[in-house]
Design a protein around this motif. Structure first.
Motif, PDB file in Angstrom:
ATOM      1  N   ILE A 119      -2.399   0.975 -11.775  1.00 27.05           N
ATOM      2  CA  ILE A 119      -2.751   1.647 -10.511  1.00 27.05           C
ATOM      3  C   ILE A 119      -3.536   2.902 -10.859  1.00 27.05           C
ATOM      4  N   ASP A 120      -4.792   2.969 -10.440  1.00 31.60           N
ATOM      5  CA  ASP A 120      -5.540   4.214 -10.629  1.00 31.60           C
ATOM      6  C   ASP A 120      -6.248   4.591  -9.332  1.00 31.60           C
ATOM      7  N   ARG A 121      -7.154   5.556  -9.424  1.00 35.41           N
ATOM      8  CA  ARG A 121      -7.677   6.177  -8.204  1.00 35.41           C
ATOM      9  C   ARG A 121      -8.283   5.197  -7.169  1.00 35.41           C
ATOM     10  N   PRO A 122      -9.204   4.273  -7.586  1.00 33.34           N
ATOM     11  CA  PRO A 122      -9.782   3.385  -6.562  1.00 33.34           C
ATOM     12  C   PRO A 122      -8.733   2.511  -5.881  1.00 33.34           C
ATOM     13  N   ILE A 123      -7.697   2.148  -6.627  1.00 33.07           N
ATOM     14  CA  ILE A 123      -6.651   1.299  -6.037  1.00 33.07           C
ATOM     15  C   ILE A 123      -5.857   2.107  -4.997  1.00 33.07           C
ATOM     16  N   VAL A 124      -5.633   3.371  -5.323  1.00 30.86           N
ATOM     17  CA  VAL A 124      -4.933   4.244  -4.362  1.00 30.86           C
ATOM     18  C   VAL A 124      -5.799   4.441  -3.116  1.00 30.86           C
ATOM     19  N   GLU A 125      -7.110   4.601  -3.324  1.00 30.21           N
ATOM     20  CA  GLU A 125      -8.013   4.791  -2.175  1.00 30.21           C
ATOM     21  C   GLU A 125      -8.001   3.546  -1.277  1.00 30.21           C
ATOM     22  N   SER A 173       0.837  -1.203   0.000  1.00 30.80           N
ATOM     23  CA  SER A 173       0.000   0.000   0.000  1.00 30.80           C
ATOM     24  C   SER A 173       0.870   1.250   0.000  1.00 30.80           C
ATOM     25  N   LYS A 174       1.963   1.208   0.770  1.00 27.38           N
ATOM     26  CA  LYS A 174       2.857   2.377   0.807  1.00 27.38           C
ATOM     27  C   LYS A 174       3.487   2.623  -0.569  1.00 27.38           C
ATOM     28  N   ARG A 175       3.878   1.544  -1.242  1.00 27.17           N
ATOM     29  CA  ARG A 175       4.488   1.692  -2.575  1.00 27.17           C
ATOM     30  C   ARG A 175       3.472   2.266  -3.566  1.00 27.17           C
ATOM     31  N   ILE A 176       2.201   1.805  -3.450  1.00 29.83           N
ATOM     32  CA  ILE A 176       1.150   2.312  -4.343  1.00 29.83           C
ATOM     33  C   ILE A 176       0.970   3.810  -4.141  1.00 29.83           C
ATOM     34  N   ILE A 177       0.937   4.231  -2.890  1.00 34.97           N
ATOM     35  CA  ILE A 177       0.726   5.655  -2.619  1.00 34.97           C
ATOM     36  C   ILE A 177       1.928   6.480  -3.091  1.00 34.97           C
ATOM     37  N   GLU A 178       3.128   5.956  -2.829  1.00 40.62           N
ATOM     38  CA  GLU A 178       4.331   6.670  -3.301  1.00 40.62           C
ATOM     39  C   GLU A 178       4.312   6.811  -4.822  1.00 40.62           C
ATOM     40  N   ALA A 179       3.981   5.703  -5.519  1.00 43.71           N
ATOM     41  CA  ALA A 179       3.962   5.734  -6.985  1.00 43.71           C
ATOM     42  C   ALA A 179       2.908   6.712  -7.488  1.00 43.71           C
ATOM     43  N   ALA A 194       3.380   9.980  -9.794  1.00 44.41           N
ATOM     44  CA  ALA A 194       2.653  10.152 -11.054  1.00 44.41           C
ATOM     45  C   ALA A 194       1.930  11.493 -11.070  1.00 44.41           C
ATOM     46  N   GLU A 195       1.368  11.856  -9.922  1.00 46.86           N
ATOM     47  CA  GLU A 195       0.647  13.130  -9.811  1.00 46.86           C
ATOM     48  C   GLU A 195       1.605  14.295 -10.107  1.00 46.86           C
ATOM     49  N   ALA A 196       2.799  14.178  -9.520  1.00 53.12           N
ATOM     50  CA  ALA A 196       3.803  15.238  -9.729  1.00 53.12           C
ATOM     51  C   ALA A 196       4.176  15.355 -11.205  1.00 53.12           C
ATOM     52  N   ASN A 197       4.142  14.190 -11.896  1.00 54.99           N
ATOM     53  CA  ASN A 197       4.493  14.190 -13.327  1.00 54.99           C
ATOM     54  C   ASN A 197       3.288  14.473 -14.220  1.00 54.99           C
ATOM     55  N   GLY A 198       2.113  14.627 -13.588  1.00 56.66           N
ATOM     56  CA  GLY A 198       0.916  14.975 -14.347  1.00 56.66           C
ATOM     57  C   GLY A 198       0.246  13.802 -15.062  1.00 56.66           C
ATOM     58  N   SER A 199       0.542  12.542 -14.673  1.00 53.76           N
ATOM     59  CA  SER A 199      -0.134  11.409 -15.322  1.00 53.76           C
ATOM     60  C   SER A 199      -1.106  10.729 -14.351  1.00 53.76           C
ATOM     61  N   GLY A 200      -2.248  10.269 -14.861  1.00 51.87           N
ATOM     62  CA  GLY A 200      -3.285   9.660 -14.015  1.00 51.87           C
ATOM     63  C   GLY A 200      -3.027   8.188 -13.756  1.00 51.87           C
ATOM     64  N   VAL A 201      -3.068   7.404 -14.810  1.00 56.99           N
ATOM     65  CA  VAL A 201      -2.892   5.953 -14.672  1.00 56.99           C
ATOM     66  C   VAL A 201      -1.400   5.627 -14.733  1.00 56.99           C
ATOM     67  N   ILE A 202      -0.967   4.776 -13.793  1.00 60.52           N
ATOM     68  CA  ILE A 202       0.442   4.350 -13.830  1.00 60.52           C
ATOM     69  C   ILE A 202       0.492   2.847 -13.665  1.00 60.52           C
ATOM     70  N   SER A 203       1.665   2.278 -13.849  1.00 60.06           N
ATOM     71  CA  SER A 203       1.756   0.846 -13.594  1.00 60.06           C
ATOM     72  C   SER A 203       2.830   0.586 -12.551  1.00 60.06           C
ATOM     73  N   LEU A 204       2.541  -0.402 -11.700  1.00 61.73           N
ATOM     74  CA  LEU A 204       3.477  -0.792 -10.642  1.00 61.73           C
ATOM     75  C   LEU A 204       3.564  -2.312 -10.662  1.00 61.73           C
ATOM     76  N   ASP A 205       4.751  -2.850 -10.816  1.00 57.39           N
ATOM     77  CA  ASP A 205       4.959  -4.308 -10.922  1.00 57.39           C
ATOM     78  C   ASP A 205       4.036  -4.900 -11.995  1.00 57.39           C
ATOM     79  N   GLY A 206       3.851  -4.192 -13.084  1.00 52.32           N
ATOM     80  CA  GLY A 206       3.052  -4.725 -14.194  1.00 52.32           C
ATOM     81  C   GLY A 206       1.551  -4.615 -13.995  1.00 52.32           C
ATOM     82  N   LYS A 207       1.112  -3.966 -12.899  1.00 56.03           N
ATOM     83  CA  LYS A 207      -0.339  -3.826 -12.672  1.00 56.03           C
ATOM     84  C   LYS A 207      -0.748  -2.369 -12.749  1.00 56.03           C
TER      85      LYS A 207
END
Ligand SMILES: CC(=O)SCCNC(=O)CCNC(=O)[C@H](O)C(C)(C)COP(=O)(O)OP(=O)(O)OC[C@H]1O[C@@H](n2cnc3c(N)ncnc32)[C@H](O)[C@@H]1OP(=O)(O)O
Ligand SMILES: O=C([O-])CC(=O)C(=O)O
Ligand SMILES: [Mg+2]
Length: 293
Positions: free
Chosen positions: A270-276, A245-251, A255-268
């Protein structure tokens, strides 16, 4: 920080020893009962005992609720008169079938609070749904009063009303559990599952806790201190879940700082509901006093 209600421990209101010791086992809430664990012959004595206990015992800062008798019984009104004055966190309203049941309780509490000069809204309500009619009305029940902090299912009465029994898989409870859960989420209040009466069946209990956690419930009504550790074990996030969960939030922050919405972490993805959900894991861990640093 959110208030944890993983374990809400019922304590019979006619048992002074259990009432005195109930706070030591580590439940998130204690629910002292004046309803079905107290025989008709002991209703008045139990009410007096619970009133005195709330006034004089030190419950170690744990949230205390009192389950009163329904207002359509000869004991309900006297229970409210005594228990509001003893000032628990909330009154648990059993066998709630309609929004009117909740409003009637709300108005009664308001009248007593006014009479004794207590700040209006001090005493909260927790509604238990225990019949087919109650389950059908769950959505209205959950928004019937500002005092409501949660809604629960009471399965022993519920299966009796349905003319069935409880099975290990709980298929007979699935629809009601879902309706109550949806109602709680729509109203923004806690959703709490029912007791598991076979106290010596630890495996059956653990299976039921896993099921209700997966459905989305915040916790469970319990009847025995031995059930607390099992619920906490299943509900408390593991180290791996916390790290992930900490890695998801960090990622996501990156991504927010870089201005992108959807990102991938370990091939999965990660978007808003996953962060929530990741945030919720960390909240749950923090509320359970686990160091997430
Ligand atoms: C369908 C419904 O409405 S359910 C809600 C109403 N029912 C209740 O409130 C019942 C609450 N539970 C109980 O009364 C008991 O746990 C029982 C009858 C189910 C089992 O009782 P026991 O077999 O004595 O339990 P057990 O041997 O595990 O007790 C161990 C210790 O925990 C205590 N204890 C057990 N249950 C509770 C409880 N609910 N609250 C506080 N203390 C408790 C016992 O007093 C005992 O203490 P001791 O070691 O100091 O003597
Ligand atoms: O609140 C509970 O889970 C216990 C109860 O009254 C029931 O099952 O009928
Ligand atoms: Mg019941």
């Amino acid at each position: 920080m959110q208030k944890l209600r993983r374990t809400m421990l019922y304590v019979p209101g006619n048992n002074p020893g259990m009432i005195r010791d109930a706070h030591i086992y580590g439940a998130d809430s204690i629910m002292i009962d004046l309803e079905d664990s107290v025989s008709l012959y002991e209703k008045d004595a139990a009410r007096l005992l619970v009133y005195q206990a709330l006034k004089t015992f030190d419950f170690g800062g744990i949230e205390v609720l009192v389950r009163v008798n329904p207002l359509n019984t000869p004991y309900g009104r006297d229970d409210f008169e005594a228990i509001v004055r003893a000032k628990p966190t909330a009154i648990r309203l059993p066998k709630t079938e309609t929004a009117d049941d909740v409003m009637e309780a709300d108005e009664l509490i308001t009248g007593i609070e006014q009479k004794i000069g207590m700040e209006l809204g001090t005493i909260k309500l927790f509604a238990a749904v225990e019949s087919g009619k109650g389950a059908l009305n769950a959505a209205q029940i959950a928004v019937a009063s500002k005092r409501l902090i949660g809604i629960a299912i009471g399965a022993e009465d519920f299966v009796t009303d349905l003319k069935t029994t409880r099975s290990p898989e709980g298929i007979e409870l699935l629809t009601a559990r879902s309706l109550i859960l949806f109602a709680a989420r729509a109203a923004g209040i806690a959703a709490v599952d029912t007791v598991y009466s076979d106290v010596n069946n630890e495996e059956g209990f653990a299976n039921e806790v896993k099921l209700i956690k997966q459905l989305g419930f915040d916790g469970k009504s319990i009847i025995n201190p031995r059930q607390i550790e099992i619920v906490n074990r299943i509900y408390t996030p593991t180290k791996t879940e916390i790290q992930k969960s900490k890695r998801i939030i960090e990622a996501s922050l990156e991504a927010e700082a870089n201005g992108s919405g959807v990102i991938s972490l370990d091939g999965k993805m990660i978007d808003r509901p996953i962060v929530e959900r990741a945030r919720r894991v960390l909240d749950l861990a923090e509320a359970a006093k686990i160091n997430v640093e």
